[in-house]
Motif scaffolding. Structure first.
Motif, mmCIF file in Angstrom:
data_model
loop_
_atom_site.group_PDB
_atom_site.id
_atom_site.type_symbol
_atom_site.label_atom_id
_atom_site.label_comp_id
_atom_site.label_asym_id
_atom_site.label_seq_id
_atom_site.Cartn_x
_atom_site.Cartn_y
_atom_site.Cartn_z
ATOM 1 N N VAL A 292 3.829 -7.363 -0.296
ATOM 2 C CA VAL A 292 4.512 -6.386 -1.150
ATOM 3 C C VAL A 292 3.509 -5.688 -2.063
ATOM 4 C CG1 VAL A 292 6.164 -6.144 -3.037
ATOM 5 C CG2 VAL A 292 6.735 -7.565 -1.071
ATOM 6 N N ALA A 293 2.634 -6.472 -2.695
ATOM 7 C CA ALA A 293 1.646 -5.882 -3.605
ATOM 8 C C ALA A 293 0.673 -4.973 -2.849
ATOM 9 C CB ALA A 293 0.877 -6.988 -4.323
ATOM 10 N N ALA A 294 0.239 -5.403 -1.680
ATOM 11 C CA ALA A 294 -0.686 -4.576 -0.907
ATOM 12 C C ALA A 294 -0.012 -3.301 -0.423
ATOM 13 C CB ALA A 294 -1.234 -5.370 0.284
ATOM 14 N N TRP A 295 1.254 -3.395 -0.047
ATOM 15 C CA TRP A 295 1.997 -2.216 0.413
ATOM 16 C C TRP A 295 2.048 -1.164 -0.697
ATOM 17 C CZ3 TRP A 295 4.641 -1.624 5.170
ATOM 18 C CH2 TRP A 295 5.398 -0.461 5.272
ATOM 19 N N VAL A 296 2.293 -1.627 -1.924
ATOM 20 C CA VAL A 296 2.462 -0.698 -3.040
ATOM 21 C C VAL A 296 1.120 -0.211 -3.589
ATOM 22 C CG1 VAL A 296 3.334 -0.488 -5.410
ATOM 23 C CG2 VAL A 296 4.687 -1.682 -3.669
ATOM 24 N N TYR A 297 0.182 -1.139 -3.789
ATOM 25 C CA TYR A 297 -1.027 -0.790 -4.523
ATOM 26 C C TYR A 297 -2.237 -0.458 -3.657
ATOM 27 C CZ TYR A 297 1.527 -2.354 -8.578
ATOM 28 O OH TYR A 297 2.468 -2.489 -9.548
ATOM 29 N N LEU A 298 -2.309 -0.980 -2.431
ATOM 30 C CA LEU A 298 -3.467 -0.704 -1.591
ATOM 31 C C LEU A 298 -3.159 0.329 -0.527
ATOM 32 C CD1 LEU A 298 -4.978 -4.262 -1.082
ATOM 33 C CD2 LEU A 298 -5.807 -2.441 -2.550
ATOM 34 N N HIS A 299 -2.459 -0.117 0.510
ATOM 35 C CA HIS A 299 -2.132 0.770 1.622
ATOM 36 C C HIS A 299 -1.010 0.107 2.411
ATOM 37 C CE1 HIS A 299 -2.620 3.065 5.352
ATOM 38 N NE2 HIS A 299 -3.187 3.982 4.566
ATOM 39 N N PRO A 300 -0.050 0.879 2.912
ATOM 40 C CA PRO A 300 1.038 0.278 3.679
ATOM 41 C C PRO A 300 0.571 -0.510 4.909
ATOM 42 C CG PRO A 300 1.641 2.489 3.021
ATOM 43 C CD PRO A 300 0.198 2.301 2.635
#
Length: 86
Positions: free
Chosen positions: A33-41
């Motif tokens: 969830v954090a990577a989807w929002v803050y890094l890249h989907p």
């Protein structure tokens, strides 16, 4: 992407060990969830795919305390029946 791959590989090894299997699956979901929002989907999807692959493996090796398998079978049957009625 290297970190996501390393964490997922570590997840497979810990799932085989069993000591931290479910804790790691929860962590990978949260990291997804954090990577989807803050890094890249794509990175978030990679974490989700790793957790989805490891969850049945952990349930098979170490038991199914959340009774995921019966619920999954019920969901599939319900969806198949609803699709058949249409």
């Amino acid at each position: 992407m290297f970190v996501a791959t390393f964490v997922s590989l570590l997840g497979v090894l810990l799932t085989m060990h069993g000591a931290a299997a479910y804790a790691l699956l929860v962590w990978e979901g949260a990291a997804g969830v954090a990577a989807w929002v803050y890094l890249h989907p794509a990175v978030g999807a990679f974490f989700f795919a790793a957790a989805a692959f490891q969850a049945p493996l952990a349930a098979h090796l170490w038991g199914d305390p959340l009774r995921v398998r019966p619920r999954l079978v019920w969901l599939i049957r319900t969806l198949a029946a609803a699709a058949d009625e249409r």
